[in-house]
Design a protein around this motif. Structure first.
Motif, PDB file in Angstrom:
ATOM      1  N   ILE A   1       0.808  -1.225   0.000  1.00 17.36           N
ATOM      2  CA  ILE A   1       0.000   0.000   0.000  1.00 17.36           C
ATOM      3  C   ILE A   1       0.842   1.277   0.000  1.00 17.36           C
ATOM      4  CG2 ILE A   1      -1.956  -1.168   1.079  1.00 17.36           C
ATOM      5  CD1 ILE A   1      -1.283   0.416   3.669  1.00 17.36           C
ATOM      6  N   ILE A   2       2.146   1.171   0.241  1.00 12.40           N
ATOM      7  CA  ILE A   2       3.029   2.343   0.213  1.00 12.40           C
ATOM      8  C   ILE A   2       3.082   2.847  -1.223  1.00 12.40           C
ATOM      9  CG2 ILE A   2       5.379   3.194   0.596  1.00 12.40           C
ATOM     10  CD1 ILE A   2       3.993   2.362   3.200  1.00 12.40           C
ATOM     11  N   THR A   3       2.841   4.143  -1.409  1.00 14.13           N
ATOM     12  CA  THR A   3       2.822   4.702  -2.760  1.00 14.13           C
ATOM     13  C   THR A   3       3.970   5.661  -3.042  1.00 14.13           C
ATOM     14  OG1 THR A   3       1.341   6.468  -2.021  1.00 14.13           O
ATOM     15  CG2 THR A   3       0.310   4.498  -2.971  1.00 14.13           C
ATOM     16  N   GLY A   4       4.695   6.078  -2.008  1.00 13.54           N
ATOM     17  CA  GLY A   4       5.778   7.024  -2.234  1.00 13.54           C
ATOM     18  C   GLY A   4       6.800   6.994  -1.121  1.00 13.54           C
ATOM     19  N   GLY A   5       7.972   7.525  -1.437  1.00 13.35           N
ATOM     20  CA  GLY A   5       9.026   7.620  -0.443  1.00 13.35           C
ATOM     21  C   GLY A   5       9.772   6.331  -0.193  1.00 13.35           C
ATOM     22  N   THR A   6       9.694   5.388  -1.105  1.00 14.75           N
ATOM     23  CA  THR A   6      10.327   4.093  -0.870  1.00 14.75           C
ATOM     24  C   THR A   6      11.840   4.191  -0.759  1.00 14.75           C
ATOM     25  OG1 THR A   6      10.286   3.621  -3.238  1.00 14.75           O
ATOM     26  CG2 THR A   6       8.470   2.752  -1.907  1.00 14.75           C
ATOM     27  N   THR A   7      12.422   5.264  -1.281  1.00 19.18           N
ATOM     28  CA  THR A   7      13.867   5.455  -1.129  1.00 19.18           C
ATOM     29  C   THR A   7      14.192   6.522  -0.094  1.00 19.18           C
ATOM     30  OG1 THR A   7      13.922   7.064  -2.932  1.00 19.18           O
ATOM     31  CG2 THR A   7      14.307   4.748  -3.512  1.00 19.18           C
ATOM     32  N   ASN A   8      13.171   7.059   0.568  1.00 19.65           N
ATOM     33  CA  ASN A   8      13.351   8.073   1.593  1.00 19.65           C
ATOM     34  C   ASN A   8      13.846   7.399   2.877  1.00 19.65           C
ATOM     35  OD1 ASN A   8      12.894   9.973   3.706  1.00 19.65           O
ATOM     36  ND2 ASN A   8      11.328  10.979   2.482  1.00 19.65           N
ATOM     37  N   SER A   9      14.823   8.000   3.514  1.00 25.99           N
ATOM     38  CA  SER A   9      15.392   7.376   4.712  1.00 25.99           C
ATOM     39  C   SER A   9      14.604   7.673   5.986  1.00 25.99           C
ATOM     40  CB  SER A   9      16.841   7.824   4.899  1.00 25.99           C
ATOM     41  OG  SER A   9      16.891   9.214   5.138  1.00 25.99           O
ATOM     42  N   THR A  10      13.634   8.572   5.923  1.00 25.69           N
ATOM     43  CA  THR A  10      12.908   8.928   7.141  1.00 25.69           C
ATOM     44  C   THR A  10      11.441   8.539   7.133  1.00 25.69           C
ATOM     45  OG1 THR A  10      12.459  11.154   6.331  1.00 25.69           O
ATOM     46  CG2 THR A  10      14.440  10.847   7.666  1.00 25.69           C
ATOM     47  N   GLY A  11      10.810   8.524   5.998  1.00 24.98           N
ATOM     48  CA  GLY A  11       9.386   8.212   5.973  1.00 24.98           C
ATOM     49  C   GLY A  11       8.895   7.868   4.590  1.00 24.98           C
ATOM     50  N   ARG A  12       7.692   7.358   4.557  1.00 17.42           N
ATOM     51  CA  ARG A  12       7.056   6.974   3.299  1.00 17.42           C
ATOM     52  C   ARG A  12       5.626   7.499   3.309  1.00 17.42           C
ATOM     53  NH1 ARG A  12       8.035   0.679   3.664  1.00 17.42           N
ATOM     54  NH2 ARG A  12       7.419   1.127   5.787  1.00 17.42           N
ATOM     55  N   THR A  13       4.934   7.364   2.194  1.00 20.43           N
ATOM     56  CA  THR A  13       3.563   7.855   2.114  1.00 20.43           C
ATOM     57  C   THR A  13       2.621   6.803   1.534  1.00 20.43           C
ATOM     58  OG1 THR A  13       3.892   8.820  -0.090  1.00 20.43           O
ATOM     59  CG2 THR A  13       4.248  10.262   1.795  1.00 20.43           C
ATOM     60  N   VAL A  14       1.379   6.951   1.919  1.00 20.09           N
ATOM     61  CA  VAL A  14       0.276   6.215   1.324  1.00 20.09           C
ATOM     62  C   VAL A  14      -0.676   7.279   0.796  1.00 20.09           C
ATOM     63  CG1 VAL A  14      -1.640   4.621   1.718  1.00 20.09           C
ATOM     64  CG2 VAL A  14       0.515   4.310   2.973  1.00 20.09           C
ATOM     65  N   ALA A  15      -0.860   7.319  -0.526  1.00 23.40           N
ATOM     66  CA  ALA A  15      -1.779   8.271  -1.144  1.00 23.40           C
ATOM     67  C   ALA A  15      -3.138   7.604  -1.284  1.00 23.40           C
ATOM     68  CB  ALA A  15      -1.252   8.719  -2.504  1.00 23.40           C
ATOM     69  N   LEU A  16      -4.163   8.249  -0.751  1.00 25.10           N
ATOM     70  CA  LEU A  16      -5.521   7.710  -0.779  1.00 25.10           C
ATOM     71  C   LEU A  16      -6.395   8.623  -1.627  1.00 25.10           C
ATOM     72  CD1 LEU A  16      -5.727   6.822   3.009  1.00 25.10           C
ATOM     73  CD2 LEU A  16      -5.273   5.268   1.106  1.00 25.10           C
ATOM     74  N   TYR A  17      -7.019   8.033  -2.653  1.00 20.23           N
ATOM     75  CA  TYR A  17      -7.822   8.781  -3.613  1.00 20.23           C
ATOM     76  C   TYR A  17      -9.307   8.550  -3.381  1.00 20.23           C
ATOM     77  CZ  TYR A  17      -3.474   9.648  -6.027  1.00 20.23           C
ATOM     78  OH  TYR A  17      -2.203  10.062  -6.324  1.00 20.23           O
ATOM     79  N   GLU A  18     -10.101   9.469  -3.883  1.00 17.84           N
ATOM     80  CA  GLU A  18     -11.548   9.439  -3.673  1.00 17.84           C
ATOM     81  C   GLU A  18     -12.164   8.093  -4.041  1.00 17.84           C
ATOM     82  OE1 GLU A  18     -15.524  12.052  -4.783  1.00 17.84           O
ATOM     83  OE2 GLU A  18     -13.638  12.504  -5.794  1.00 17.84           O
ATOM     84  N   ASP A  19     -11.851   7.575  -5.191  1.00 17.95           N
ATOM     85  CA  ASP A  19     -12.460   6.320  -5.633  1.00 17.95           C
ATOM     86  C   ASP A  19     -11.453   5.175  -5.684  1.00 17.95           C
ATOM     87  OD1 ASP A  19     -15.051   7.416  -5.965  1.00 17.95           O
ATOM     88  OD2 ASP A  19     -14.401   8.321  -7.860  1.00 17.95           O
TER      89      ASP A  19
END
Length: 135
Positions: A82-100
């Motif tokens: 479910i991780i959508t971003g920041g996979t190479t970031n050393s401090t954190g990652r993101t999960v982007a959640l869209y309307e549909d």
């Protein structure tokens, strides 16, 4: 008191379009289900943060999605992908959640539990440092 709603977070959510409100309320519920001791606060002037012995996650609504920032140093497992971003970031990652878009509540709750467990073990920076020292 840990786990108590912060009215500033209520205000942030209330100002969003209804679909983003729904997403933010669900994320809020999931992080508190992960651990009832999670506290809410506002950092960076207006951004909702959920904390327990360190940052767990933060919310940021954008034009077309809601970002859930995970403060885990890349340690929390993501078996459902479910991780959508920041996979190479050393401090954190993101999960982007869209309307549909899809939203795996169980997977996100498990990531929150892993982040909280790492926070209680000293935080991801401490864990990574110990690992690099072979401890």
């Amino acid at each position: 008191m840990a786990g108590a709603p912060d009215t500033r977070v209520d205000d942030y959510i209330a100002a969003l379009p209804s679909w983003q409100q729904d997403i933010c309320r669900t994320v809020r519920r999931l992080v508190h289900e992960a651990d009832p001791e999670v506290a809410e606060t506002i950092k960076r002037t207006r951004q909702p943060y959920f904390v327990l012995e360190g940052n767990v996650c933060a919310l940021l609504a954008t034009k077309d999605h809601v970002n859930v920032f995970l403060y885990d140093g890349g340690l929390a497992p993501d078996p459902q992908g479910i991780i959508t971003g920041g996979t190479t970031n050393s401090t954190g990652r993101t999960v982007a959640l869209y309307e549909d878009g899809p939203f795996d509540e169980d997977a996100l709750r498990e990531i929150f539990r892993a982040v909280i467990a790492d926070n209680r073990a000293g935080g991801w920076r401490s864990i990574k440092k110990r690992a690099s020292l072979g401890e």
